[in-house]
Scaffold this motif. Structure first.
Motif, short mmCIF file in Angstrom:
data_model
loop_
_atom_site.label_atom_id
_atom_site.label_comp_id
_atom_site.label_asym_id
_atom_site.label_seq_id
_atom_site.Cartn_x
_atom_site.Cartn_y
_atom_site.Cartn_z
N MET A 131 78.11 33.41 -7.37
CA MET A 131 79.45 32.83 -7.36
C MET A 131 79.97 32.46 -8.74
O MET A 131 81.16 32.54 -8.99
N MET A 132 79.08 32.02 -9.61
CA MET A 132 79.48 31.60 -10.94
C MET A 132 78.53 32.16 -11.98
O MET A 132 77.31 32.19 -11.77
N GLU A 133 79.08 32.60 -13.10
CA GLU A 133 78.25 33.12 -14.18
C GLU A 133 77.35 32.00 -14.71
O GLU A 133 77.80 30.88 -14.92
N GLY A 134 76.09 32.31 -14.89
CA GLY A 134 75.15 31.33 -15.41
C GLY A 134 74.38 30.58 -14.34
O GLY A 134 73.53 29.75 -14.67
N ALA A 135 74.65 30.86 -13.06
CA ALA A 135 73.91 30.18 -11.99
C ALA A 135 72.42 30.48 -12.13
O ALA A 135 72.03 31.63 -12.30
N LEU A 136 71.59 29.45 -12.06
CA LEU A 136 70.15 29.59 -12.33
C LEU A 136 69.28 29.54 -11.08
O LEU A 136 68.36 30.32 -10.93
N THR A 137 69.57 28.58 -10.22
CA THR A 137 68.67 28.32 -9.10
C THR A 137 69.37 27.39 -8.12
O THR A 137 70.44 26.85 -8.43
N GLY A 138 68.76 27.22 -6.97
CA GLY A 138 69.34 26.28 -6.00
C GLY A 138 68.68 26.39 -4.65
O GLY A 138 67.87 27.29 -4.40
N LYS A 139 69.02 25.47 -3.77
CA LYS A 139 68.47 25.48 -2.41
C LYS A 139 69.48 24.89 -1.44
O LYS A 139 70.02 23.81 -1.66
N THR A 140 69.71 25.63 -0.36
CA THR A 140 70.59 25.17 0.71
C THR A 140 69.78 24.37 1.74
O THR A 140 68.56 24.38 1.74
N GLY A 141 70.50 23.71 2.65
CA GLY A 141 69.84 23.01 3.74
C GLY A 141 70.82 22.65 4.83
O GLY A 141 72.01 22.45 4.57
#
Length: 391
Positions: free
Chosen positions: A211-221
């Motif tokens: 979605m965005m340039e530079g996005a590194l990591t993440g977790k949904t829930g």
């Protein structure tokens, strides 16, 4: 280069962030850990599968990626979302971690917990100890997968600020941060169980990565109690921002978390830049009780001259933010005072967040006004007077 002055506008909600969907939200500077924006940031709420960032980093830090993990009846009976492991099967830990983080499989989380700690309960204890070590103030883990749970101590929950702190640890402080970013950044992954009889194909469900340039990591829930949750990080021109969201809508509003995440990340990008700040405060001289005056005479007050080493540091600051300094010194010192003796400190803050500290030391020694010193001064005056008469 920016100097130091009083800050302004603290506690005000920026217009761009006035309409967030999440009940709790945080924008954090991943470098310093400073919360740049918070909405109910310290309210404890269920956090669903964002829990799994802690499960992942603990497994990485305590076990080998090649470790063989066996499946128990308890693990195989976990509810959706699940990989579909069967009791008695064995898997590589790395494969299970990809299952955990890419598709958020609840059964994989229990297999990981049981094989790294011996039981879910022992693993939860490890999670809580790590949370305390990281600096989390109001977090309590019961499960490794984030399913809604409670016990005699409390409910499975965290705060937006604590959740951001955990991700900060995962990506900037943990000795396994590179492995964490590698696993969570994969687009897809395929593997088999160790018998080779069953194969699996995974897709990363963290849509923010594209979605965005530079996005590194993440977790949904998501759970019924928690609602939609998210925690993620983005890098932009040397700045790394973390967003944590709790209770960001319920079914029918699945996209709210992406809207809030993009809005918060963009706010950080638009308003915060690294600034070089010179840390150098003028210091008063301190009176020294029982000290010999620097003039070498019996008259006058003994004073200790103070020093601190000026330094330059970079801080992530908004346009209206500045670094303030508070000096912690005693009212007076007691002789003797030695050169280089530490007598206090200068604390530098942005708002109420501490960003640096300097030691304050004595620049030159101040001897004690002892009987011997006083006698030497009397003798010196006496002989100086006799010399004048003889001349």
């Amino acid at each position: 280069m920016r100097g130091m002055a009083a800050g302004a506008g603290e506690g005000e909600t920026p217009e761009e962030l006035a309409q967030l969907y999440a009940r709790s939200a945080v924008l954090m500077d991943a470098d310093s850990g400073r919360v740049l924006f918070g909405k109910d940031a310290d309210t404890a709420r269920p956090m669903a599968s964002t829990t799994k960032i802690m499960t992942c980093i603990l497994a990485l830090e305590t076990a080998d990626l090649e470790m063989e993990c066996s499946v128990s009846e308890e693990a195989a009976s976990q509810p959706e979302v699940r990989l579909g492991v069967r009791e008695g099967e064995t898997y590589r830990l790395e494969d299970l971690l990809c299952s955990l983080m890419l598709e958020s499989h609840n059964d994989s989380a229990v297999v990981i917990a049981e094989n790294t700690a011996g039981s879910v309960e022992k693993f939860a204890g490890m999670m809580n100890r790590k949370a305390e070590e990281i600096g989390c103030r109001d977090t309590y883990f019961i499960t490794p997968n984030g399913l809604d749970a409670s016990d005699g101590t409390g409910i499975h929950s965290t705060t937006a600020a604590d959740l951001a702190r955990i991700l900060k640890y995962c990506i900037t402080q943990s000795p396994k941060r590179t492995a964490f970013l590698d696993i969570t950044g994969k687009d897809s992954y395929t593997f088999t169980d160790l018998s080779g009889q069953r194969s699996f194909s995974l897709q990363n469900h963290n849509a923010f990565l594209t979605m965005m340039e530079g996005a590194l990591t993440g977790k949904t829930g998501f759970t019924a109690d928690a609602g939609y949750c998210y925690v993620g990080a983005l890098e932009n021109r040397g700045r790394t921002f973390i967003v944590a969201l709790l209770a960001c809508g319920w079914p029918g509003n699945k996209g709210y978390k992406w809207e809030d995440t993009k809005k918060l990340m963009q706010y950080g990008i638009d308003h915060y830049q690294y600034e070089t700040v010179t840390l150098d405060r003028p210091l008063p001289a301190l009176p020294v009780s029982g000290g010999a005056p620097p003039s070498g005479t019996l008259e006058g007050e003994a004073l200790a001259l103070l020093a601190s080493e000026p330094i330059q540091k970079e801080f992530l600051l908004a346009e209206n933010e500045t670094v303030t300094a508070s000096i912690d010194l005693p009212e007076k010192l007691t002789a003797p005072v030695t050169e280089g003796q530490e007598v206090g400190s200068i604390r530098y803050c942005v708002g109420d967040f501490p960003v640096a500290e300097q030691k304050v030391t004595v620049a030159a020694k101040v001897p004690e006004r002892s009987a011997l010193w006083c006698f030497s001064q009397v003798c010196a005056r006496y002989f100086a007077g006799k010399n004048k008469i003889n001349q």
